[in-house]
Each structure stands twice: as C-alpha cells, then as structure tokens.
Design a protein around this motif. Structure first.
Motif, PDB file in Angstrom:
ATOM      1  N   GLY A 159       5.325   1.947  -1.657  1.00 29.08           N
ATOM      2  CA  GLY A 159       4.076   1.298  -2.027  1.00 29.08           C
ATOM      3  C   GLY A 159       4.050  -0.196  -1.797  1.00 29.08           C
ATOM      4  O   GLY A 159       3.018  -0.835  -1.976  1.00 29.08           O
ATOM      5  N   ASP A 172       4.199  10.446   2.633  1.00 28.32           N
ATOM      6  CA  ASP A 172       3.071  10.176   1.742  1.00 28.32           C
ATOM      7  C   ASP A 172       3.405  10.381   0.273  1.00 28.32           C
ATOM      8  O   ASP A 172       2.959   9.618  -0.576  1.00 28.32           O
ATOM      9  N   GLY A 190      -1.196   2.819  -0.795  1.00 27.24           N
ATOM     10  CA  GLY A 190      -1.160   4.225  -0.436  1.00 27.24           C
ATOM     11  C   GLY A 190      -1.488   4.394   1.041  1.00 27.24           C
ATOM     12  O   GLY A 190      -1.614   3.423   1.793  1.00 27.24           O
ATOM     13  N   LYS A 217       0.469  -1.827  -5.099  1.00 25.79           N
ATOM     14  CA  LYS A 217       1.130  -0.601  -4.673  1.00 25.79           C
ATOM     15  C   LYS A 217       0.174   0.093  -3.704  1.00 25.79           C
ATOM     16  O   LYS A 217      -0.904   0.531  -4.089  1.00 25.79           O
ATOM     17  N   ASN A 264       4.722   7.170  -0.943  1.00 26.33           N
ATOM     18  CA  ASN A 264       3.995   5.941  -0.590  1.00 26.33           C
ATOM     19  C   ASN A 264       4.816   5.098   0.390  1.00 26.33           C
ATOM     20  O   ASN A 264       4.927   3.883   0.238  1.00 26.33           O
TER      21      ASN A 264
END
Length: 193
Positions: free
Chosen positions: A31, A77, A11, A9, A80
């Motif tokens: 992600g 953000d 970022g 995942k 993700n």
C-alpha cells in the motif's frame, strides 16, 4: 487539501491511475508508494543478458521462451502490492493465461498467472526495497524463487521462498553473471520439464 499519495495506503485503482513518467518508476508495496529513477542502460543490459541465459537454458530443457516475461507489472492485489520485476519465469501450465493476457495488458495479476520465479537486478536507488520489502511480499504471495543479481557486489542470491524448505543461497557471480552455468551445475529445480 489533497493528501500526499506517498503517505496514503494505495490500492489497485490508485496504482492504475498513477501518471506515466519516462524518468521515474512507480511501485506500490504493501500500500506504500515508492518512486525511483528508471534503471539505466547498464541495468537493462544485465537484464537482457539474463533473459538470453535463461532463454537458452529453457530451450535446452525443452521449455518455451514465452515462459520468460520482462517489462510487465505483477499485481499482488490481496497485498496491495503492484511491482515491475525485471524478469519473471512462469511454469508451462501458466502459458495459456499469459497468452490470453498478451494482447490486452502489460499487467499480470498473480491470481491469473503466478510466476515461479521473480528476478531483480539491484540498482542503488532500490536496494533496500528489493532486498527487504519485495522479498516479504513475494514470499507471502507464494512465489517460490526470488533471484537478486547485485552488479555492485558481483553476486547472485537465490531465495527459496517455500516455508518447508526455506533457504537463501548466495553465489559470487562472474562479470558475465553466467546464470546458465549455475543452473546446469546445480541441476536447478527451476525448470520443471
């Protein structure tokens, strides 16, 4: 042993550290890393035609061409998700934020300037991702309009991503994909001038 980034995942720091690649496009959605071939010339020509159509429409409504952005990453953000839409439209109120970003980055954080509309031209390699995964991410981010141009089906789909008035409109499009005519004929609310 180093983990495969497609299984992790990811970022924002991971996304920003991905190496540039002339032949492949990298996006992170929820992600998860997606790697696809870069779009070909036909795809780019369609995006250029759409930019011209929308630009003409904006000018005819008293808007500003700088409200249209191509070749920029959109950073969601909190989700993700880090994507590169083919074209984005920003309301006039977002112009000061875009002006601040223009000399420093090709990345736009949705917290700094949220587009009103995101447009994707489908390619064979990204159909499912654009039709399902990105649709959900844009809706969750509060982006009001998601347009999908499908050159293979010669169609234009508009997803209105407002929970109160959620709608999907599908329009057969002529070969030229005349978005300007669609906007005029429907008195489209995209341009708030």
């Amino acid at each position: 042993m180093i983990a495969d980034p497609r299984e992790m995942k990811l970022g924002l720091a991971d996304y920003l550290s991905l190496p540039e690649d002339e032949d492949r496009e990298r996006e992170v959605i929820g992600g998860k890393l997606y790697v696809t071939p870069r779009p070909g010339f036909d795809h780019q020509w369609i995006v250029a035609e759409l930019w011209a159509e929308l630009s003409d429409y904006l000018l005819s409504c008293g808007g500003n061409r700088r409200q249209l952005v191509i070749e920029a990453d959109l950073l969601l953000d909190s989700r993700n998700t880090y994507v590169s839409p083919d074209l984005m439209y920003f309301g006039e109120a977002q112009l000061p934020s875009l002006y601040q970003l223009r000399n420093t980055t090709k990345r736009i954080a949705v917290d700094a300037a949220k587009p009103e509309m995101v447009l994707e031209v489908l390619s064979e390699s990204d159909r499912a991702r654009d039709l399902v995964a990105k649709l959900s991410e844009y809706e969750q981010a509060g982006i009001h309009h998601y347009w999908i141009i499908d050159p293979q089906e010669r169609s234009f789909r508009e997803f209105v991503l407002d929970k109160a008035t959620a709608a999907i409109r599908c329009w057969p499009a002529p070969a030229a994909l005349c978005v300007h005519s669609y906007l005029r004929a429907t008195n489209h609310p995209l341009i708030w001038t």
